[in-house]
Design an enzyme around this catalytic site. Structure first.
Site, mmCIF file in Angstrom:
data_model
loop_
_atom_site.group_PDB
_atom_site.id
_atom_site.type_symbol
_atom_site.label_atom_id
_atom_site.label_comp_id
_atom_site.label_asym_id
_atom_site.label_seq_id
_atom_site.Cartn_x
_atom_site.Cartn_y
_atom_site.Cartn_z
ATOM 1 C CE1 TYR A 263 1.097 -0.225 4.417
ATOM 2 C CE2 TYR A 263 0.001 1.903 4.370
ATOM 3 C CZ TYR A 263 0.831 0.993 5.009
ATOM 4 O OH TYR A 263 1.405 1.325 6.207
ATOM 5 C CE LYS B 23 3.077 3.349 3.244
ATOM 6 N NZ LYS B 23 3.194 3.457 4.690
ATOM 7 C CD GLU C 260 10.116 1.590 10.321
ATOM 8 O OE1 GLU C 260 9.926 2.572 9.584
ATOM 9 O OE2 GLU C 260 9.952 0.420 9.939
ATOM 10 C CG LEU D 40 8.224 2.409 4.803
ATOM 11 C CD1 LEU D 40 7.863 1.166 4.004
ATOM 12 C CD2 LEU D 40 6.972 3.197 5.141
HETATM 13 N N1 PLP Z 1 7.621 3.696 8.984
HETATM 14 C C1 PLP Z 1 6.468 3.014 9.029
HETATM 15 C C2 PLP Z 1 6.456 1.642 9.613
HETATM 16 C C3 PLP Z 1 5.277 3.585 8.530
HETATM 17 O O1 PLP Z 1 4.130 2.891 8.569
HETATM 18 C C4 PLP Z 1 5.316 4.921 8.020
HETATM 19 C C5 PLP Z 1 4.124 5.564 7.506
HETATM 20 O O2 PLP Z 1 3.011 5.127 7.671
HETATM 21 C C6 PLP Z 1 6.534 5.591 8.008
HETATM 22 C C7 PLP Z 1 7.679 4.943 8.483
HETATM 23 C C8 PLP Z 1 6.640 6.995 7.466
HETATM 24 O O3 PLP Z 1 6.612 6.983 6.064
HETATM 25 P P1 PLP Z 1 6.104 8.228 5.215
HETATM 26 O O4 PLP Z 1 6.915 9.407 5.631
HETATM 27 O O5 PLP Z 1 6.349 7.841 3.811
HETATM 28 O O6 PLP Z 1 4.648 8.422 5.546
#
Ligand code: PLP
Length: 286
Positions: free
Chosen positions: A32, A146, A178, A202
């Protein structure tokens, strides 16, 4: 609720139907994206589409749409909400097939997307900061995908909430990876550090933007492992995500971070981020 997109059609959500044998439902076999829309423009769209492409390639699923096709789907969904800031959610699963772990030979991916008004964090979270707790990162070894299978993330976020915190900061072998749904930055003095990309995090689009803005403004920013002791002694800790943007964390595991208030580096970075966002809305940056 406004119309959603499902497999080529725009429908009211109650008319959108997915088979119980969809592999997304049975196995969590899909990926997603969440894309913010500011001032009617899709923020960092090429970055989100590149990450989608990487997630699809990692699970060996073909991208069902070209960038132009994705854009036209999003544009139609966005139109329902006028000029409000929004977020687009999209997911692609491996489609419908009899239940069997092995990939079905001819499954057609299921594509679902919708737009909703963006829910910004409450103002006091920005002015006072939020609370986080550390938890053991119980996820798998491909956190760079993701994936829609978010059971571990949901368990970890819930654990944080039940301890009165807003986010769980995940720790693997004494190193911060994270947040349950965000990336993490720590500030020591006037230096930013964020964990490096790799299989355990991620690659956040907001994370990358913060690194980019830091470098463009000569703010020292390193992508290197953040040990738990670095987190514990940091002057500031932030979380970043597309919908939460850059939020200061002012308590971790019940201990105060720095002065216990959002710090000067956060104020500086958030001002630069808002400037960038404004320039984007005005069409001055892509
Ligand atoms: N890490 C995880 C596990 C996430 O689910 C998300 C966003 O939902 C992020 C980092 C941050 O990513 P982004 O800045 O692309 O929203």
């Amino acid at each position: 609720m406004s119309q959603v997109y499902l497999d080529g059609k725009f429908l009211p959500p109650e008319q959108a139907r997915v088979s119980v044998f969809d592999r997304g439902f049975i196995f969590g076999d899909g990926v997603y994206e969440v894309i913010p829309v500011f001032g009617g423009r899709l923020f960092r769209l090429p970055h989100h589409l590149a990450r989608l492409e990487a997630s699809l390639a990692a699970i060996r699923l073909r991208n069902p749409h070209t960038a132009e096709e994705w854009k036209s789907i999003f544009t139609r969904l966005m139109a329902e909400h006028g000029t409000k800031d929004q977020s687009i959610y999209l997911q692609v699963t491996r489609g419908v097939a009899p239940r069997d772990h092995a990939f079905p030979p001819n499954a057609v991916p299921t594509v679902f997307a919708y737009a909703q008004p963006l829910k910004y964090p409450p103002a006091e979270q920005l002015t006072l900061g939020v609370t986080a707790v550390t938890t053991v990162d119980i996820r798998w070894q491909r956190c760079d995908i993701k994936a829609i299978a978010l059971l571990a993330n949901a368990l970890l976020r819930q654990q944080a909430i039940e301890q009165g915190a807003v986010e769980a900061i995940l720790v693997r072998d004494s190193v911060v990876t994270e947040g349950a749904a965000s990336n993490i930055f720590v500030v020591s003095g006037d230096r930013l550090v964020t964990p490096p990309k790799g299989p355990y995090i991620l690659p956040g689009i907001t994370r990358d933007l913060v690194v980019e803005i830091a470098r463009a403004n000569k703010i020292a920013c390193e992508e290197k492992p953040v040990g738990i002791e670095v987190l514990r002694t940091a002057d500031e800790v932030w979380l970043t995500s597309s919908t939460k943007e850059i939020l200061p964390i002012t308590r971790v595991d019940g201990r105060t971070v720095g002065t216990g208030k959002p710090g000067p580096m956060h104020a500086r970075m958030f001002a630069l981020y808002k400037q960038y966002k404004q320039a984007f809305i005005q069409g001055k940056v892509e």
